[in-house]
Design an enzyme around this catalytic site. Structure first.
Site, mmCIF file in Angstrom:
data_model
loop_
_atom_site.group_PDB
_atom_site.id
_atom_site.type_symbol
_atom_site.label_atom_id
_atom_site.label_comp_id
_atom_site.label_asym_id
_atom_site.label_seq_id
_atom_site.Cartn_x
_atom_site.Cartn_y
_atom_site.Cartn_z
ATOM 1 N N TYR A 184 -7.041 -2.433 3.055
ATOM 2 C CA TYR A 184 -6.780 -2.033 1.636
ATOM 3 C C TYR A 184 -8.182 -3.249 0.968
ATOM 4 C CZ TYR A 184 -2.727 -0.441 3.391
ATOM 5 O OH TYR A 184 -1.982 -0.205 4.255
ATOM 6 N N CYS A 206 -17.447 -1.867 -16.219
ATOM 7 C CA CYS A 206 -17.237 -1.990 -18.148
ATOM 8 C C CYS A 206 -15.390 -2.279 -18.155
ATOM 9 C CB CYS A 206 -18.060 -0.913 -18.226
ATOM 10 S SG CYS A 206 -19.458 -1.395 -18.118
ATOM 11 N N ARG A 234 -7.208 -4.632 -5.379
ATOM 12 C CA ARG A 234 -6.354 -4.567 -5.243
ATOM 13 C C ARG A 234 -6.226 -5.352 -6.594
ATOM 14 N NH1 ARG A 234 -3.927 -7.561 -2.393
ATOM 15 N NH2 ARG A 234 -1.793 -6.303 -1.916
ATOM 16 N N GLY A 243 -0.525 -1.970 9.680
ATOM 17 C CA GLY A 243 -1.667 -1.927 8.137
ATOM 18 C C GLY A 243 -2.199 -3.526 8.796
HETATM 19 N N1 LLP Z 1 2.975 3.337 7.391
HETATM 20 C C1 LLP Z 1 2.490 4.576 6.115
HETATM 21 C C2 LLP Z 1 3.910 5.349 6.137
HETATM 22 C C3 LLP Z 1 2.688 3.628 5.115
HETATM 23 O O1 LLP Z 1 1.877 4.972 4.083
HETATM 24 C C4 LLP Z 1 1.799 2.554 4.982
HETATM 25 C C5 LLP Z 1 0.950 2.411 4.226
HETATM 26 C C6 LLP Z 1 2.022 2.191 6.505
HETATM 27 C C7 LLP Z 1 2.018 2.904 7.347
HETATM 28 C C8 LLP Z 1 1.141 0.857 6.509
HETATM 29 O O2 LLP Z 1 1.292 -0.159 6.106
HETATM 30 P P1 LLP Z 1 1.126 -1.543 5.985
HETATM 31 O O3 LLP Z 1 1.660 -1.820 7.447
HETATM 32 O O4 LLP Z 1 -0.009 -1.767 5.847
HETATM 33 O O5 LLP Z 1 2.076 -2.567 5.139
HETATM 34 N N2 LLP Z 1 -3.154 -0.313 -1.173
HETATM 35 C C9 LLP Z 1 -2.075 -0.934 -1.007
HETATM 36 C C10 LLP Z 1 -0.859 -1.145 0.397
HETATM 37 C C11 LLP Z 1 0.198 0.788 0.158
HETATM 38 C C12 LLP Z 1 0.170 0.781 1.232
HETATM 39 C C13 LLP Z 1 0.438 2.121 2.041
HETATM 40 N N3 LLP Z 1 0.738 2.614 2.688
HETATM 41 C C14 LLP Z 1 -2.726 -3.032 -0.927
HETATM 42 O O6 LLP Z 1 -3.392 -2.364 -1.427
HETATM 43 O O7 LLP Z 1 -1.220 -3.247 -1.335
#
Ligand code: LLP
Length: 404
Positions: free
Chosen positions: A367, A338, A307, A270
């Site tokens: 995100y 707030c 974030r 992602g």
């Molecule tokens: N696959 C699964 C099963 C996941 O749970 C996630 C992310 C991804 C793929 C993608 O991960 P990435 O390549 O984007 O690291 N909100 C948080 C990140 C939460 C990630 C949750 N799972 C932030 O803003 O850092």
């Protein structure tokens, strides 16, 4: 992004021009950066041609997903809504995987009807539920099972998922039980073993360790997996202090794994695809002097970009018009919400700012908007896709009448 004659540009358009036309706060994405990220990601693993499923949770904008689809990527979804969005963007169901610990019967039924590639299950109970629904529909369903490899991803604890205390996946003993259960089930075809140890990972060693664990675990069963889904998690450099993830070493570790296991690799990236493409542009509403520091009160807030408040995450913050005058006090960039956590960053050194100046908050493509909310009944910002000198509105700014 770069400065031309002291003004910050995204591709060929100056941010002041964008702000003038579309208002603030606004999310801007660079198309060329997106393209570059996808091409690089593919290049890094070109020796084994993985199926790359974009993690829709990182950015759910249908127009973004559509652009990503044009490069042949599939989607990793975690809810019916995300699955619907991926399908709406035109992603072929044969390139969609469905992850998540708590899929409801309704979600499972929907995924089955849409004939997606894999439902990646995370518990025996879920697999029994998939089996029950598949039986009712008289179908045999391809599934994956997510292993919790008990690997420390060495990232923020809030976004670490592969340790045994995390709710994700199953341990190896449960996995062996699941393999047996699936052998005896006529409605389930266990095709995939999936893992995802966390997000914003910048050290390749946890990946190496995880691959070793997966290898040992599958060596102990005679079940033949067709796919190994390694998840996502590849980190990006939010600050110049971050060292880059060594993709070469990760690739080498996977090649080593593939020598012993004839499987197709799936990735679910992602952040590494969309993170550094996005910029949140905001205008300073007021500046408040508090003696030891100045509060730079922006028109963007934690509801637009969660974030920093949620994880203490750092996002590079830049002035949109450069000047040579330095500020005398530290600046604390905050939103109008707030909550004391409605704060983006505190910087000791910055150039002197004044009310109505524009600020660019960087690397918010992943995100950012997808975690946004209407807290304090604030309408969500407009999203723009910038390609050279063209701007496309890819999601309109919410209006108060949309939320009231
Ligand atoms: N696959 C699964 C099963 C996941 O749970 C996630 C992310 C991804 C793929 C993608 O991960 P990435 O390549 O984007 O690291 N909100 C948080 C990140 C939460 C990630 C949750 N799972 C932030 O803003 O850092």
């Amino acid at each position: 992004m770069n400065y031309i004659k002291k003004k910050l540009y995204i591709e060929k358009i100056s941010i002041p021009n964008i702000a003038k036309k579309y208002g603030t706060p606004c999310y801007c994405y660079s198309y060329s950066k997106l393209k570059e990220n996808i091409i690089n990601f593919k290049k890094n693993f070109s020796s084994f041609l993985p199926l790359i499923c974009f993690a829709v949770k990182s950015n759910t904008n249908v127009n973004i997903i559509r652009e990503i689809k044009k490069f042949g990527l599939g989607a990793d979804v975690v809810s019916k809504g995300e699955l619907m969005m991926a399908l709406k963007a035109g992603i072929n169901p044969s390139k969609i995987v469905f992850s998540g610990v708590g899929k409801t019967s309704n979600e499972i039924g929907f995924a089955i009807d849409k004939k997606i590639l894999l439902i990646n299950a995370e518990s025996l109970s879920e697999i029994k539920e998939i089996n029950r629904i598949a039986k009712l529909k008289n179908k045999k369903i391809r599934i994956g099972v997510r292993l919790n490899p008990n690997t420390d991803a060495k990232t923020l604890s809030q976004i670490s998922t592969g340790k045994k205390e995390n709710k994700f996946g199953v341990n190896k003993n449960t996995l062996y039980g699941i393999i047996n259960y699936c052998k005896n089930s006529k409605n389930i075809d266990l095709k995939c073993l999936s893992v995802h140890i966390g997000s914003q990972i910048l050290d390749h060693r946890p990946y190496e360790k995880m691959l070793k664990t997966v290898s040992q675990i599958i060596n102990k069963t005679d079940h033949k997996f067709e796919f190994i889904d390694l998840g996502g998690g590849m980190g990006i450099t939010y600050t110049d202090k971050n060292k880059k993830l060594n993709y070469k070493k990760y690739n080498i570790a996977i090649l080593k794994f593939l020598r012993n296991h004839k499987v197709k690799i799936i990735f679910e990236p992602g952040r590494s695809i969309i993170g550094n493409t996005g910029t949140l542009v905001s205008k300073i509403t007021y500046i408040k002097d508090s003696g030891s520091k100045k509060f730079i009160i922006l028109d963007a807030a934690m509801n637009d970009l969660m974030r920093p408040a949620l994880y203490g995450a750092f996002h590079k913050t830049l002035p949109v018009t450069k000047s040579n005058k330095a500020s005398k006090e530290p600046y604390e960039f905050v939103g109008p919400i707030c909550e004391s956590t409605d704060k983006f960053v505190t910087l000791k050194k910055f150039q002197m700012l004044k009310e109505k100046d524009l600020i660019a908050i960087c690397d918010v493509g992943a995100y950012g908007m997808s975690l946004s909310s209407n807290y304090n009944l604030r309408p969500k910002p407009v999203e723009l896709l910038i390609n050279g000198s063209k701007i496309k509105v890819i999601r309109k700014r919410q209006k108060h009448k949309d939320i009231i």
